[in-house]
Design an enzyme around this catalytic site. Structure first.
Site, PDB file in Angstrom:
ATOM      1  N   CYS A 192      97.297  60.597  34.835  1.00  0.00           N
ATOM      2  CA  CYS A 192      97.646  59.423  35.095  1.00  0.00           C
ATOM      3  C   CYS A 192      99.274  59.145  35.228  1.00  0.00           C
ATOM      4  CB  CYS A 192      96.917  58.601  33.771  1.00  0.00           C
ATOM      5  SG  CYS A 192      97.226  56.872  34.204  1.00  0.00           S
TER       6      CYS A 192
ATOM      7  N   CYS B 289      90.565  56.181  28.248  1.00  0.00           N
ATOM      8  CA  CYS B 289      90.259  55.073  28.554  1.00  0.00           C
ATOM      9  C   CYS B 289      89.138  54.690  29.491  1.00  0.00           C
ATOM     10  CB  CYS B 289      91.577  54.316  29.434  1.00  0.00           C
ATOM     11  SG  CYS B 289      91.862  55.039  31.068  1.00  0.00           S
TER      12      CYS B 289
ATOM     13  N   ASP C   9     102.727  48.823  21.533  1.00  0.00           N
ATOM     14  CA  ASP C   9     104.065  49.479  21.851  1.00  0.00           C
ATOM     15  C   ASP C   9     104.498  49.051  23.242  1.00  0.00           C
ATOM     16  OD1 ASP C   9     103.609  51.285  19.999  1.00  0.00           O
ATOM     17  OD2 ASP C   9     102.155  52.624  20.923  1.00  0.00           O
TER      18      ASP C   9
END
Length: 378
Positions: free
Chosen positions: A119, A217, A16
């Site tokens: 984040c 992550c 993306d």
């Protein structure tokens, strides 16, 4: 307002963000001005080997996961192919302070956090903008699936759901301020995922077929409980005790548990208690460490209260407003009446009770495809 012609693209190493960089570098940003200069930026956020081998965490990070070293290499290769400048910016200290530690603390307090929203709020659309400006770029672009448009009648930037609603990421972007939205581009907002992969192939990107990452992550094995245990041990907080009682809705003690961070509202599996009928977590009390369990029907909640609000399509909420409320990423937004409920707090009353309203998650309010605003569920 004339924009700077340099755009910094946040490149995670996935298809993306790589497609977004290729579109801007080779096709432009859709303006009548000349094609902008594009710079690639990758944020180095977490050392994937830091807790390796501890408490069941894999010794080797899973290949292809978000923000891994392989992703940095992939992002660099794309930048080289597009012939754009590329920088890796170390934000590990800030990421741990504003995302990882709050993630752990929220679970220890009986809430279920959303690290992606933290984040976005504290790193990607804050530090990234500051870094972009330091290298001469006044705008940033990301590979998020969302639409960002300026409404001159209201004098506000409006965040909207994307063309590909199956990939809609506006739930995680509710905290973006007007200043941040004014400086942000979402090149993929009017595209579907197949069209994005097609664009990546059209521009010859080798990672056009790279799978999407679905995991947090910084949790290498995908098990947040293992991560919290290992992280607390590393930090010298391994003795922190949150064990307590499992109780029924009537207060009857039916078992014991080893820590409230092992539970989230609506959870069914792993409760550690036998029952003739399925049991679900109804409530987590951080003060007493009690975890209340009950039948699925008992999860239905008529209202949701949210605070620490951010308004997007309106400047503030001055009275009752009909909206659809999304209470978790995969939740279908439900009709509700939204009302002010004190300083920086709102109450949404659903037309029909909703299942598993979870403290620590976000409540995001929609008017059609527009994000009205959102806040954190209490």
């Amino acid at each position: 307002m004339k924009q700077n012609t340099t755009i910094a693209v946040a490149m995670s190493g996935g298809v993306d963000s790589s497609a977004a960089a290729a579109i801007l570098a080779r096709e432009g940003d859709g303006s009548v001005d000349s094609r902008p200069s594009v710079v690639g930026l990758t944020l180095q956020l977490w050392d994937q080997t830091r807790l390796a081998g501890k408490h069941g965490i894999p010794d080797t990070p899973k290949a292809g996961r978000c923000c891994s070293l392989d992703d940095v290499y992939d992002a660099r290769r794309v930048a080289e192919q597009l012939e754009i400048p590329y920088y890796v910016v170390n934000q590990e200290e800030r990421f741990e302070r504003d995302v990882v530690r709050p993630f752990v603390d929220e679970y220890l307090a009986g809430r279920t956090p959303i690290p992606c929203s933290l984040c976005n709020n504290h790193i990607k659309f804050d530090q990234l903008l500051k870094t972009a400006r330091s290298i001469g770029a006044d705008r940033i672009a990301t590979g998020h699936y969302a639409v960002n448009e300026y409404d001159s009648a209201r004098g506000r930037w409006i965040l909207k759901r994307p063309a590909d609603q199956a990939k809609d990421q506006t739930y995680f972007l509710f905290g973006l301020t007007q200043e941040q939205l004014a400086r942000t581009l979402f090149p993929l907002g009017h595209m579907t995922k197949p069209e994005v992969r097609g664009a990546a192939r059209r521009h010859g990107l080798a990672l056009a077929e790279k799978p999407d990452s679905q995991e947090i992550c910084f949790v290498p094995g995908g098990d947040y409980k293992q991560f919290i245990t290992a992280y607390l041990e590393e930090q010298g907080d391994a003795s922190l005790e949150t064990s307590g009682e499992l109780v029924a809705a009537n207060g009857e003690v039916i078992g014991q548990h080893t820590g409230i961070h092992n539970f989230t509202v609506g959870q069914r599996k792993g409760l550690g208690v036998a029952s003739a009928a399925p049991l679900y977590v109804l409530n987590i009390d951080p003060a007493s460490h009690r975890v209340t369990v009950g039948a699925d029907a008992e999860l239905a909640t008529p209202t949701v209260r949210a605070r620490q609000l951010n308004w997007v399509s309106i400047a503030e909420l001055t009275g009752p407003k009909r909206v659809r409320v999304k209470i978790r990423h995969r939740h279908e937004p439900a009709w509700a009446t939204l009302e002010p409920a004190g300083t920086d707090e709102v109450l949404a009353t659903f037309d029909e009770p909703q299942r598993a309203v979870t403290p620590g998650q976000a409540a995001v309010f929609y008017d059609g495809d527009e994000v009205v605003g959102g806040g954190w569920i209490v």
